[in-house]
Write a protein that holds these residues in place. Structure first.
Motif, mmCIF file in Angstrom:
data_model
loop_
_atom_site.group_PDB
_atom_site.id
_atom_site.type_symbol
_atom_site.label_atom_id
_atom_site.label_comp_id
_atom_site.label_asym_id
_atom_site.label_seq_id
_atom_site.Cartn_x
_atom_site.Cartn_y
_atom_site.Cartn_z
ATOM 1 N N PHE A 111 0.840 -1.197 0.000
ATOM 2 C CA PHE A 111 0.000 0.000 0.000
ATOM 3 C C PHE A 111 0.876 1.247 0.000
ATOM 4 N N THR A 115 -2.432 6.111 2.305
ATOM 5 C CA THR A 115 -3.685 5.427 2.010
ATOM 6 C C THR A 115 -4.055 4.500 3.154
ATOM 7 N N THR A 116 -5.360 4.188 3.255
ATOM 8 C CA THR A 116 -5.847 3.304 4.313
ATOM 9 C C THR A 116 -5.967 1.881 3.778
ATOM 10 N N THR A 124 -8.304 -1.897 9.860
ATOM 11 C CA THR A 124 -7.693 -0.974 8.901
ATOM 12 C C THR A 124 -6.382 -0.442 9.462
ATOM 13 N N LEU A 126 -3.632 2.870 8.586
ATOM 14 C CA LEU A 126 -3.241 4.063 7.842
ATOM 15 C C LEU A 126 -1.836 4.465 8.276
ATOM 16 N N GLU A 128 1.125 7.297 7.370
ATOM 17 C CA GLU A 128 1.448 8.531 6.668
ATOM 18 C C GLU A 128 2.937 8.556 6.303
#
Length: 383
Positions: A111, A115-116, A124, A126, A128
């Motif tokens: 990923f 983005t999550t 989930t 996330l 950064e």
């Protein structure tokens, strides 16, 4: 006009440039080895030594170790990846940026940062670019947070840990002393024997001199490996086997043909008038050798001493054959090959450091004695 005395050849600039390029080509491996000896293993594997001042994109694995907090209908873990216990040391030198992340080792960049990622069942993650992360789960999170894999720009790292590891290795000091014990006698003994033999072959008339010179030239083409086993069998029969005396004699035997050949050719070129004048004055062969030939031959003696020292210091094969395999008798090359290379085959920083430490003494010897190579042919013959 181009050939007038004092005028420079038109090829002078080209010669100087060629010499400079050759020097640079010889120096590049040494510079690379020196730079690599201060770098981290992972950074060495990722980029070349010429990229050492720049950041490196590497893959890391860590665990979200912040305390979970209940929020709404689920639980959340928030923190910064760069501050987690497993990777904090790698990013202590400066700020970094995350380019991608994932939850599996076979897909560490699944990923993009920012983005999550949806792992299913309401979980989930996330992450950064600045390293901050938020992990959400509808179920209660245990004492251990989830695994996080990520790619990040790692600041350049230079450390002395490689040198500490090499210098603090078990019995490395003993290996250094053993190398000196082997190298110094193995350099001095063949020079002493070869100097006497070269004088006899150059300035003394006796039957069979030509055959001896031919035999010396013939021995130059005998491969060292061909004589290892027969010579070791001979040493075992006479009782010196695998010992320091045995390796001294082995290096002496392997180095004598070249030493005699080089010194004999050098001594033949010495001015005949000086030698004949000394003989007319009643000098014996021993006096002639010690008072005239040796001082005039010092540049050749120094040149061979440098080469013999380098060959003996860097030798691995002869040391493996003619020395015992216990730690008390290992030289540095064997110590590096058996212990550091054997147990740390992928640790390039350790290997580069060990190699650089091992060449430090030969470099010192070369730069100390290289001035003797440029002495004049008649140095010391005129008061």
């Amino acid at each position: 006009m181009d050939n007038m005395a004092g005028s420079k050849s038109s090829l002078n600039i080209a010669v100087n440039i060629s010499v400079l390029l050759m020097v640079l080509l010889w120096l590049i491996p040494t510079v690379g080895l020196f730079v690599s000896s201060f770098r981290d293993r992972d950074q060495i594997s990722a980029t070349g030594w010429w990229q050492a001042p720049f950041s490196v994109e590497l893959t890391y694995r860590t665990r979200a170790d912040a305390d979970p907090v209940e929020r709404g209908d689920g639980y959340v873990i928030e923190g910064n990846i760069f501050a987690t216990e497993e990777v904090a040391e790698s990013f202590a030198a400066g700020e970094s940026s995350i380019s991608a992340f994932g939850s599996r080792g076979n897909a560490p960049a699944e990923f993009a940062a920012g983005t999550t990622a949806d792992f299913g069942d309401g979980e989930t993650l996330l992450v950064e670019p600045d390293g901050s992360y938020v992990y959400s789960s509808p179920n209660e999170i245990g004492s251990r947070g989830p695994r996080i894999y990520f790619e990040a720009e790692t600041p350049p790292q230079f450390t002395l840990d490689n040198y500490r590891s090499v210098m603090a290795a078990d019995n490395m000091d003993q290996a250094f002393m053993n190398t000196l014990i082997v190298t110094i006698p193995a350099t001095v003994i063949p020079i002493l024997i070869a100097a006497f033999a070269a004088y006899a072959l150059a300035w003394m008339d006796f039957p069979g001199r030509g055959l001896l010179i031919a035999a010396v030239v013939g021995l130059l083409v005998v491969p060292l490996q061909l004589a290892l086993v027969p010579l070791l069998n001979l040493h075992n029969k006479i009782g010196i086997g695998q010992s320091f005396l045995g390796i001294w004699l082995a290096h002496t035997g392997f180095g004598l043909p070249l030493a005699v050949y080089l010194l004999r050719n050098y001594m033949v070129g010495l001015p005949r008038d000086i030698i004949e004048s000394a003989k007319v004055d009643g000098a014996t062969d021993f006096q002639l050798f010690t008072r005239i030939i040796l001082p005039l031959s010092f540049p050749a003696l120094a040149a061979f001493a440098i080469f013999q020292f380098l060959w003996t210091w860097n030798d691995l094969l002869v040391a493996k054959v003619f020395l015992p395999s216990d730690d008390a008798s290992k030289v540095m090359t064997v110590k590096i090959a058996d212990d550091l290379l054997g147990s740390r085959g992928g640790d390039w920083g350790i290997l580069a450091t060990a190699a650089f430490v091992s060449i430090a003494v030969p470099l010192l010897v070369f730069f100390t004695m290289q001035r003797f190579l440029v002495r004049g042919l008649l140095a010391g013959s005129v008061k």
